[in-house]
Design a protein around this motif. Structure first.
Motif, PDB file in Angstrom:
ATOM      1  N   THR A 210       0.836  -1.206   0.000  1.00  0.00           N
ATOM      2  CA  THR A 210       0.000   0.000   0.000  1.00  0.00           C
ATOM      3  C   THR A 210       0.868   1.252   0.000  1.00  0.00           C
ATOM      4  N   VAL A 211       0.390   2.276  -0.703  1.00  0.00           N
ATOM      5  CA  VAL A 211       0.956   3.625  -0.593  1.00  0.00           C
ATOM      6  C   VAL A 211      -0.193   4.595  -0.346  1.00  0.00           C
ATOM      7  N   VAL A 212       0.137   5.717   0.289  1.00  0.00           N
ATOM      8  CA  VAL A 212      -0.813   6.808   0.452  1.00  0.00           C
ATOM      9  C   VAL A 212      -0.407   7.929  -0.492  1.00  0.00           C
ATOM     10  N   VAL A 213      -1.328   8.360  -1.337  1.00  0.00           N
ATOM     11  CA  VAL A 213      -1.120   9.517  -2.205  1.00  0.00           C
ATOM     12  C   VAL A 213      -1.899  10.682  -1.617  1.00  0.00           C
ATOM     13  N   ALA A 214      -1.178  11.730  -1.227  1.00  0.00           N
ATOM     14  CA  ALA A 214      -1.807  12.891  -0.598  1.00  0.00           C
ATOM     15  C   ALA A 214      -1.701  14.096  -1.519  1.00  0.00           C
ATOM     16  N   SER A 233       3.881   2.494   8.810  1.00  0.00           N
ATOM     17  CA  SER A 233       4.974   2.160   7.885  1.00  0.00           C
ATOM     18  C   SER A 233       4.468   2.026   6.452  1.00  0.00           C
ATOM     19  N   VAL A 234       3.714   3.037   6.016  1.00  0.00           N
ATOM     20  CA  VAL A 234       3.184   3.079   4.652  1.00  0.00           C
ATOM     21  C   VAL A 234       3.869   4.213   3.897  1.00  0.00           C
ATOM     22  N   PRO A 235       4.448   3.963   2.728  1.00  0.00           N
ATOM     23  CA  PRO A 235       5.053   5.047   1.943  1.00  0.00           C
ATOM     24  C   PRO A 235       4.034   6.150   1.654  1.00  0.00           C
ATOM     25  N   LEU A 236       4.470   7.398   1.861  1.00  0.00           N
ATOM     26  CA  LEU A 236       3.583   8.549   1.725  1.00  0.00           C
ATOM     27  C   LEU A 236       4.056   9.406   0.571  1.00  0.00           C
ATOM     28  N   LEU A 237       3.253   9.473  -0.477  1.00  0.00           N
ATOM     29  CA  LEU A 237       3.560  10.244  -1.687  1.00  0.00           C
ATOM     30  C   LEU A 237       2.778  11.547  -1.600  1.00  0.00           C
ATOM     31  N   ALA A 238       3.401  12.570  -1.028  1.00  0.00           N
ATOM     32  CA  ALA A 238       2.685  13.773  -0.614  1.00  0.00           C
ATOM     33  C   ALA A 238       3.109  14.982  -1.426  1.00  0.00           C
ATOM     34  N   GLU A 239       2.133  15.610  -2.098  1.00  0.00           N
ATOM     35  CA  GLU A 239       2.379  16.861  -2.796  1.00  0.00           C
ATOM     36  C   GLU A 239       2.623  17.988  -1.782  1.00  0.00           C
ATOM     37  N   PRO A 240       3.268  19.074  -2.187  1.00  0.00           N
ATOM     38  CA  PRO A 240       3.594  20.138  -1.226  1.00  0.00           C
ATOM     39  C   PRO A 240       2.385  20.701  -0.493  1.00  0.00           C
ATOM     40  N   SER A 241       1.276  20.929  -1.193  1.00  0.00           N
ATOM     41  CA  SER A 241       0.117  21.540  -0.536  1.00  0.00           C
ATOM     42  C   SER A 241      -0.804  20.513   0.102  1.00  0.00           C
ATOM     43  N   SER A 242      -0.336  19.255   0.208  1.00  0.00           N
ATOM     44  CA  SER A 242      -1.095  18.255   0.955  1.00  0.00           C
ATOM     45  C   SER A 242      -0.960  18.482   2.447  1.00  0.00           C
ATOM     46  N   ALA A 249       7.592   8.891   6.901  1.00  0.00           N
ATOM     47  CA  ALA A 249       6.932   8.181   5.793  1.00  0.00           C
ATOM     48  C   ALA A 249       6.928   8.983   4.504  1.00  0.00           C
ATOM     49  N   ALA A 250       7.099  10.317   4.584  1.00  0.00           N
ATOM     50  CA  ALA A 250       7.021  11.171   3.398  1.00  0.00           C
ATOM     51  C   ALA A 250       8.257  11.004   2.531  1.00  0.00           C
ATOM     52  N   LEU A 251       8.051  10.891   1.231  1.00  0.00           N
ATOM     53  CA  LEU A 251       9.124  10.644   0.267  1.00  0.00           C
ATOM     54  C   LEU A 251       9.213  11.813  -0.700  1.00  0.00           C
ATOM     55  N   SER A 252      10.332  12.533  -0.673  1.00  0.00           N
ATOM     56  CA  SER A 252      10.438  13.757  -1.468  1.00  0.00           C
ATOM     57  C   SER A 252      10.604  13.481  -2.952  1.00  0.00           C
ATOM     58  N   THR A 253      11.095  12.316  -3.324  1.00  0.00           N
ATOM     59  CA  THR A 253      11.329  11.987  -4.741  1.00  0.00           C
ATOM     60  C   THR A 253      10.310  10.995  -5.273  1.00  0.00           C
ATOM     61  N   TYR A 254       9.134  10.966  -4.670  1.00  0.00           N
ATOM     62  CA  TYR A 254       8.156   9.926  -4.991  1.00  0.00           C
ATOM     63  C   TYR A 254       7.831   9.835  -6.468  1.00  0.00           C
ATOM     64  N   ARG A 255       7.765  10.992  -7.152  1.00  0.00           N
ATOM     65  CA  ARG A 255       7.352  10.915  -8.552  1.00  0.00           C
ATOM     66  C   ARG A 255       8.440  10.291  -9.412  1.00  0.00           C
ATOM     67  N   LEU A 256       9.693  10.308  -8.952  1.00  0.00           N
ATOM     68  CA  LEU A 256      10.777   9.612  -9.637  1.00  0.00           C
ATOM     69  C   LEU A 256      10.795   8.141  -9.256  1.00  0.00           C
ATOM     70  N   VAL A 268      -3.749   1.735  -3.233  1.00  0.00           N
ATOM     71  CA  VAL A 268      -3.485   3.160  -3.054  1.00  0.00           C
ATOM     72  C   VAL A 268      -4.604   3.763  -2.224  1.00  0.00           C
ATOM     73  N   VAL A 269      -4.227   4.512  -1.195  1.00  0.00           N
ATOM     74  CA  VAL A 269      -5.183   5.304  -0.424  1.00  0.00           C
ATOM     75  C   VAL A 269      -4.995   6.757  -0.827  1.00  0.00           C
ATOM     76  N   VAL A 270      -6.049   7.390  -1.317  1.00  0.00           N
ATOM     77  CA  VAL A 270      -5.985   8.769  -1.782  1.00  0.00           C
ATOM     78  C   VAL A 270      -6.541   9.695  -0.708  1.00  0.00           C
ATOM     79  N   VAL A 271      -5.777  10.751  -0.424  1.00  0.00           N
ATOM     80  CA  VAL A 271      -6.183  11.791   0.520  1.00  0.00           C
ATOM     81  C   VAL A 271      -6.083  13.129  -0.197  1.00  0.00           C
TER      82      VAL A 271
END
Length: 543
Positions: A210-214, A233-242, A249-256, A268-271
């Protein structure tokens, strides 16, 4: 028809009773009764009044105030084209679920279609882009209509907050008796509108990668999810304004990282409202992934039309060995890719927007507020390292326009009561340059505008139209260089101005708190923007 002054007083009293504390006014003739009653209410401390001469800016100022305070904010205009100038802010509020209350003054209904001055059919002007609308001509209807509209604006029953429109028909004489302005607002009784109950969180079953997309979300919601993802312990793919881009858990290079790791994602859990990157949108469009969309609203984001489940909230499962191993894969990839990205940017021969964004973020703390503009600034900020104690980050991601951003930042500053930093592009500033002019009788908040000036629309360099086959047409129809001297803009508006050309000077400027409205120009070239974007994206192939 009703006395204009009496009707205006009832409207303002009902707005106050329904929870409105801030009102933005763009002056005009037909709206004079509302303006005078609002002035008296501001004088007495009943409401806060903010006056702007440009209706488009007034709408976005109200939007920023609503974002900062969490309350519905009204914006008042006169009739005619003045109302239409609010449409961009109304559209943003619709898509971002912001409770914006448009109050437009109007001529009596009998004058429509007669050619009367400043008279048009404005009752349905925002049809399809407001949650509710009403026309008001009699005081006896004010309590019901305002209660109905404010319930729609806040989503207390519908769970679909957003803009509403109250059109108020006012007849001559338009100037109330001065003695009436000296009296308190009239008493009004509004029904108590209770919220619909929220559902219990859905407990997710363990065992799925699972990943969380914020995406874009209010600060309080984002911070909750930063904590949840870390605990689970879930990878967090967080945009700046999330506002979830913090913690382990936040990953700064997630889109790469998605280039290599996306194929192994099972859930995927979407927030919030994710909009920034194509790799994320591709992930959210996959039919082989369990897509769980969480939303406090009655609608939900699902551009790929692939959602499996839509719920108010979820509970992530406690991590076991499989979850920790999955999390470790992402963390290891993040560490390697972060190092390569930093090395690339540090060694780039020219100053980049990503470096500017990184330094702006590093200069702010958890008590600060940052507005990030659309186009390149928010994507440059998306490449910055995860901050230990990041500021509250706001962005107009409802429709991701570049208009109204200066006004939105001013609204955030007035609403929060503290200094605000805005990271914008040069075209964004030009779109809302009028907002730099804050009237002499108005409060000037502390706002620093960091304007990354690459003289045009450099984001198009990174898209298909920026390819060499379109080089002949690119500058005129996409690049659009303006050659503006921003020092002159600042001087005309009475704003402080400084230009910086390197990171040391930028750090020096950011090290001082803003005083009043300041414009900090950072000059960049953009001839190498496409090459930089390609070099960054290539890092994803080395994960």
């Amino acid at each position: 028809m009703a006395d204009a002054g009496a009707l205006a007083a009832i409207v303002v009293a009902a707005l106050r009773q329904a929870g409105v504390r801030d009102v933005v006014l763009a002056p005009g003739s037909r709206s004079a009764p509302l303006a005078l009653v609002l002035w008296a209410a501001d004088r007495d401390g009943t409401l806060r009044l903010h006056v702007r001469v440009d209706e488009r800016g007034a709408g976005f100022l109200a939007l920023g105030l609503a974002k900062a305070t969490g309350r519905p904010v009204a914006v008042v205009t006169t009739s005619g084209t003045a109302v239409a100038n609010l449409h961009p802010a109304v559209l943003e509020a619709w898509h971002a679920h912001v409770p914006l209350v448009v109050v437009s003054a109007d001529r009596p209904a009998a004058l429509r279609w007669t050619g009367a001055n400043q008279t048009t059919h404005q009752q349905d002007l925002f049809a399809g882009h407001v949650r509710a609308a009403a026309t008001l001509a009699e005081p006896r209807d004010a309590s019901f209509e305002v209660a109905r509209l404010l319930a729609a604006a806040t989503g207390v029953r519908s769970r679909l907050p957003g803009p509403v429109h109250l059109d108020v028909e006012l007849v001559d004489p338009l100037v109330p008796d001065p003695a009436a302005l000296a009296r308190p607002l009239p008493e009004v009784r509004l029904p108590e509108v209770r919220p619909a109950p929220a559902a219990e969180p859905l407990a997710l079953a363990p065992g799925r990668r699972t990943v969380v997309v914020a995406g874009d979300a209010p600060p309080a919601l984002g911070r909750v999810w930063a904590d949840r993802a870390a605990v689970a312990s879930v990878p967090l793919l967080a945009e700046p304004s999330s506002n979830a881009r913090s913690g382990p858990a936040a990953l700064s290079t997630y889109r790469l990282l998605l280039t290599a790791l996306a194929p192994d994602v099972e859930r995927v859990v979407v927030v919030g409202h994710p909009t920034l990157s194509r790799p994320v949108q591709q992930l959210l469009s996959r039919a082989d992934v369990e897509l769980v969309v969480t939303t406090p609203y009655a609608d939900w984001p699902d551009p790929g039309r692939a959602a499996t489940t839509v719920v108010d909230d979820v509970a992530l499962p406690a991590p076991g060995p499989a979850e920790r191993a999955w999390f470790a894969r992402w963390q290891d990839a993040e560490s390697r890719t972060r190092g390569r990205l930093d090395q690339l940017l540090d060694g780039w021969p020219a100053l980049t927007g990503a470096e500017v964004a990184r330094h702006v973020l590093a200069a702010l703390g958890e008590d600060d507020v940052l507005l990030v503009g659309s186009s390149n600034p928010v994507r440059d900020l998306d490449l910055a390292p995860v901050a230990a104690r990041p500021p509250a980050v706001h962005a107009n991601r409802g429709l991701a326009g570049i208009d109204g951003l200066v006004s939105t930042a001013l609204g955030l500053a007035r609403g929060s009561g503290g200094p605000v930093t805005a990271l914008l592009g040069d075209l964004s500033l030009l779109h809302d340059a009028n907002a730099l002019v804050v009237g002499a009788l108005e409060v000037r908040p502390d706002l620093r505008l960091v304007v990354v000036n690459d003289d045009g629309g450099s984001i198009f360099s990174t898209l298909e139209q920026g390819g060499p086959e379109h080089e002949a047409a690119f500058e005129r129809v996409f690049g659009t260089p303006q050659g503006v001297r921003f020092a002159g803009f600042a001087a005309a508006a009475g704003a402080a101005y400084r230009r910086v050309d390197d990171l040391d000077a930028l750090d020096d400027a950011l090290g001082r708190p803003p005083r009043g409205v300041e414009l900090l120009e950072v000059a960049l070239g953009r001839t190498d923007r496409r090459a930089l974007d390609e070099a960054v994206r290539a890092l994803g192939t080395r994960v």
